[in-house]
Design a protein around this motif. Structure first.
Motif, mmCIF file in Angstrom:
data_model
loop_
_atom_site.group_PDB
_atom_site.id
_atom_site.type_symbol
_atom_site.label_atom_id
_atom_site.label_comp_id
_atom_site.label_asym_id
_atom_site.label_seq_id
_atom_site.Cartn_x
_atom_site.Cartn_y
_atom_site.Cartn_z
ATOM 1 N N SER A 1 0.830 -1.216 0.000
ATOM 2 C CA SER A 1 0.000 0.000 0.000
ATOM 3 C C SER A 1 0.858 1.257 0.000
ATOM 4 O O SER A 1 0.536 2.242 -0.676
ATOM 5 C CB SER A 1 -0.924 -0.006 1.226
ATOM 6 O OG SER A 1 -1.767 -1.138 1.224
ATOM 7 N N VAL A 2 1.943 1.244 0.759
ATOM 8 C CA VAL A 2 2.823 2.419 0.830
ATOM 9 C C VAL A 2 3.609 2.588 -0.470
ATOM 10 O O VAL A 2 3.660 3.685 -1.047
ATOM 11 C CB VAL A 2 3.783 2.308 2.031
ATOM 12 C CG1 VAL A 2 4.825 3.424 1.993
ATOM 13 C CG2 VAL A 2 3.012 2.353 3.338
ATOM 14 N N PHE A 3 4.217 1.519 -0.974
ATOM 15 C CA PHE A 3 5.041 1.616 -2.178
ATOM 16 C C PHE A 3 4.209 1.898 -3.436
ATOM 17 O O PHE A 3 4.770 2.296 -4.458
ATOM 18 C CB PHE A 3 5.851 0.333 -2.372
ATOM 19 C CG PHE A 3 7.011 0.198 -1.440
ATOM 20 C CD1 PHE A 3 7.893 1.255 -1.243
ATOM 21 C CD2 PHE A 3 7.233 -0.987 -0.754
ATOM 22 C CE1 PHE A 3 8.966 1.135 -0.383
ATOM 23 C CE2 PHE A 3 8.312 -1.119 0.107
ATOM 24 C CZ PHE A 3 9.178 -0.049 0.300
ATOM 25 N N SER A 4 2.904 1.676 -3.370
ATOM 26 C CA SER A 4 2.043 1.928 -4.534
ATOM 27 C C SER A 4 1.687 3.404 -4.696
ATOM 28 O O SER A 4 1.095 3.787 -5.708
ATOM 29 C CB SER A 4 0.755 1.103 -4.426
ATOM 30 O OG SER A 4 1.039 -0.280 -4.446
ATOM 31 N N LYS A 5 2.032 4.225 -3.721
ATOM 32 C CA LYS A 5 1.737 5.655 -3.812
ATOM 33 C C LYS A 5 2.614 6.310 -4.877
ATOM 34 O O LYS A 5 3.719 5.869 -5.154
ATOM 35 C CB LYS A 5 1.962 6.325 -2.454
ATOM 36 C CG LYS A 5 0.996 5.846 -1.370
ATOM 37 C CD LYS A 5 1.239 6.580 -0.073
ATOM 38 C CE LYS A 5 0.249 6.144 1.000
ATOM 39 N NZ LYS A 5 0.442 6.873 2.261
ATOM 40 N N LYS A 6 2.098 7.389 -5.452
ATOM 41 C CA LYS A 6 2.818 8.073 -6.535
ATOM 42 C C LYS A 6 4.158 8.625 -6.069
ATOM 43 O O LYS A 6 5.114 8.669 -6.848
ATOM 44 C CB LYS A 6 1.958 9.212 -7.080
ATOM 45 C CG LYS A 6 0.733 8.739 -7.858
ATOM 46 C CD LYS A 6 -0.030 9.920 -8.434
ATOM 47 C CE LYS A 6 -1.232 9.433 -9.248
ATOM 48 N NZ LYS A 6 -2.009 10.568 -9.812
ATOM 49 N N SER A 7 4.230 9.031 -4.806
ATOM 50 C CA SER A 7 5.472 9.620 -4.307
ATOM 51 C C SER A 7 6.602 8.588 -4.189
ATOM 52 O O SER A 7 7.758 8.950 -4.040
ATOM 53 C CB SER A 7 5.233 10.271 -2.938
ATOM 54 O OG SER A 7 4.737 9.316 -2.011
ATOM 55 N N PHE A 8 6.258 7.291 -4.274
ATOM 56 C CA PHE A 8 7.262 6.234 -4.181
ATOM 57 C C PHE A 8 7.580 5.613 -5.541
ATOM 58 O O PHE A 8 8.248 4.586 -5.593
ATOM 59 C CB PHE A 8 6.782 5.133 -3.228
ATOM 60 C CG PHE A 8 6.895 5.490 -1.782
ATOM 61 C CD1 PHE A 8 8.004 5.120 -1.041
ATOM 62 C CD2 PHE A 8 5.892 6.202 -1.143
ATOM 63 C CE1 PHE A 8 8.117 5.441 0.300
ATOM 64 C CE2 PHE A 8 5.991 6.531 0.196
ATOM 65 C CZ PHE A 8 7.104 6.158 0.914
ATOM 66 N N LYS A 9 7.131 6.236 -6.588
ATOM 67 C CA LYS A 9 7.306 5.651 -7.913
ATOM 68 C C LYS A 9 8.778 5.676 -8.333
ATOM 69 O O LYS A 9 9.382 6.717 -8.527
ATOM 70 C CB LYS A 9 6.468 6.409 -8.943
ATOM 71 C CG LYS A 9 6.407 5.731 -10.295
ATOM 72 C CD LYS A 9 5.471 6.466 -11.245
ATOM 73 C CE LYS A 9 5.380 5.749 -12.583
ATOM 74 N NZ LYS A 9 4.483 6.459 -13.526
ATOM 75 N N SER A 10 9.364 4.483 -8.440
ATOM 76 C CA SER A 10 10.740 4.330 -8.910
ATOM 77 C C SER A 10 10.953 2.871 -9.284
ATOM 78 O O SER A 10 10.173 1.992 -8.902
ATOM 79 C CB SER A 10 11.749 4.753 -7.835
ATOM 80 O OG SER A 10 11.739 3.838 -6.756
#
Length: 383
Positions: A55-64
């Protein structure tokens, strides 16, 4: 000739130690407490932890690229832990022989039919995916550190094509024989069912070359050596050059993941190596009691720990992950920790750093009002 055969037979009997009654009781207790209740509790915690990580890594701010691979690893670990729960329930709480005359018997019988052709192969496929995904993430970090120009020109679809799909394809291919190792023994008269072992699993060549040597090399020795080589190179490079805080965080997380992976998988590799060396003894006498006790930890508890603990690595090593997780748990909106605003005035260039956009906008308005007052003061003095 007869006397020689009898003497060799006696020698075989002498060499086979069956273990004491206390050791078998200890094995049963450890199997129930560690392989049963302990693994189920730990795997349940791991399922919740991996859902939160996804859920956390799926956020746009974690896109990499790196975070997308961590999502793939978390998905594999999540599914693996679900299968671990079903397997621990089967081994600990279900009867060996099931009958559909009762509700619990019917559920056990459904499990019996799912196990040989779905659950057991999937369990091995997901374990292989977790191993290869860890290697794939290490390769990604290696490319980011030693080939940055090539790494930066890659698209996000590159992860799917070159890092995730090959892992999934190889894992399925390697574990195709697992679909043929077991089957369901069903009695049409009594309606009883139980899980049985096929002739393939008893085949000597299959056990020696595939179950022992092949899986020891492909899922044990080679992955360990690859991970050690790649991450030592990355660790040395990071400490010998200036790197960004983002790259440092990524590499730190990966080093912890790999360290835990090696610690949790080393006992499994060691037990597999023992089975390779002592195959003749095990074939004649069966596995010793100590190896059965050891396998409860190496094949049940430690893989569950390895698939669960990554979440806590992300939480402790990544400040951004920690803050975003807390916002998710307490139903708060994610705000940028730092808002950078540059405004050019005739007097100077001003850089504003605020905790959120409202605060930054308020400060900009204050500066604009101050600028207006300065202009009015200058005009009045000229007049």
């Amino acid at each position: 000739m007869g006397s020689e055969a009898n003497s060799s037979e006696v020698e075989l009997v002498v060499n086979c130690s069956e273990g004491t009654e206390d050791s078998w009781v200890l094995l049963d207790n450890i199997d129930v407490l560690v392989g049963g209740y302990g693994t189920i509790a730990l795997a349940t915690l791991g399922v919740c932890a991996n859902i939160l990580a996804i859920s956390v890594f799926s956020k746009k701010s974690f896109k990499s690229n790196f975070n997308n691979l961590l999502i793939a690893l978390a998905v594999f670990d999540l599914l693996f832990l679900v299968i671990c729960i079903t397997e621990s329930v089967r081994r600990t709480f279900e009867d060996v022989v099931a009958n559909s005359s009762s509700v619990s018997g019917f559920a056990t019988q459904v499990h019996h039919f799912l196990f040989p052709y779905f659950l057991y192969p999937l369990h091995n496929i997901l374990l292989t995916c977790s191993i290869f995904m860890t290697i794939s993430i290490s390769i990604e970090r290696y490319l980011a550190i030693f080939h940055p120009l090539v790494y930066r020109n890659r698209s996000y679809s590159w992860n799917l094509i070159c890092h995730i799909l090959p892992v999934l394809a190889l894992s399925i291919i390697i574990n195709i024989p697992k679909f043929f190792e077991s089957g369901v023994v069903y009695d049409t008269i009594s309606g009883n069912s139980q899980i049985g072992i096929t002739e393939l699993r008893y085949d000597r060549n299959y056990v020696i070359y595939y179950q022992n040597w092949f899986r020891f090399l492909v899922l044990g020795l080679v992955p360990m050596l690859l991970l050690i080589f790649l991450n030592l190179r990355v660790f040395i490079a990071i400490n010998s050059r200036k790197t960004s805080s983002k790259e440092m965080t990524y590499s730190t997380i990966l080093l912890f993941i790999v360290a835990i992976f090696i610690l949790c998988n080393m006992p499994r590799v060691a037990l597999n190596f023992h089975e390779v060396l002592d195959f003749e003894q095990i074939e004649q006498c069966g596995p010793p009691v100590w190896s059965l006790i050891f396998s409860v930890f190496s094949n049940s508890l430690l893989p569950a720990i390895n698939s669960t603990i990554n979440f806590f690595i992300y939480f402790l090593a990544g400040k951004k992950f920690r803050n975003s997780l807390l916002n998710l748990v307490f139903c708060r909106d994610d705000r940028q920790d730092t808002v950078l605003s540059k405004t050019s005035f005739r007097t100077a260039d001003t850089r504003l750093v605020g905790n959120n956009t409202d605060e930054a906008a308020k400060k900009v308005k204050e500066i604009i009002e101050l600028e207006k007052k300065c202009v009015l003061t200058r005009s009045s003095s000229i007049a």
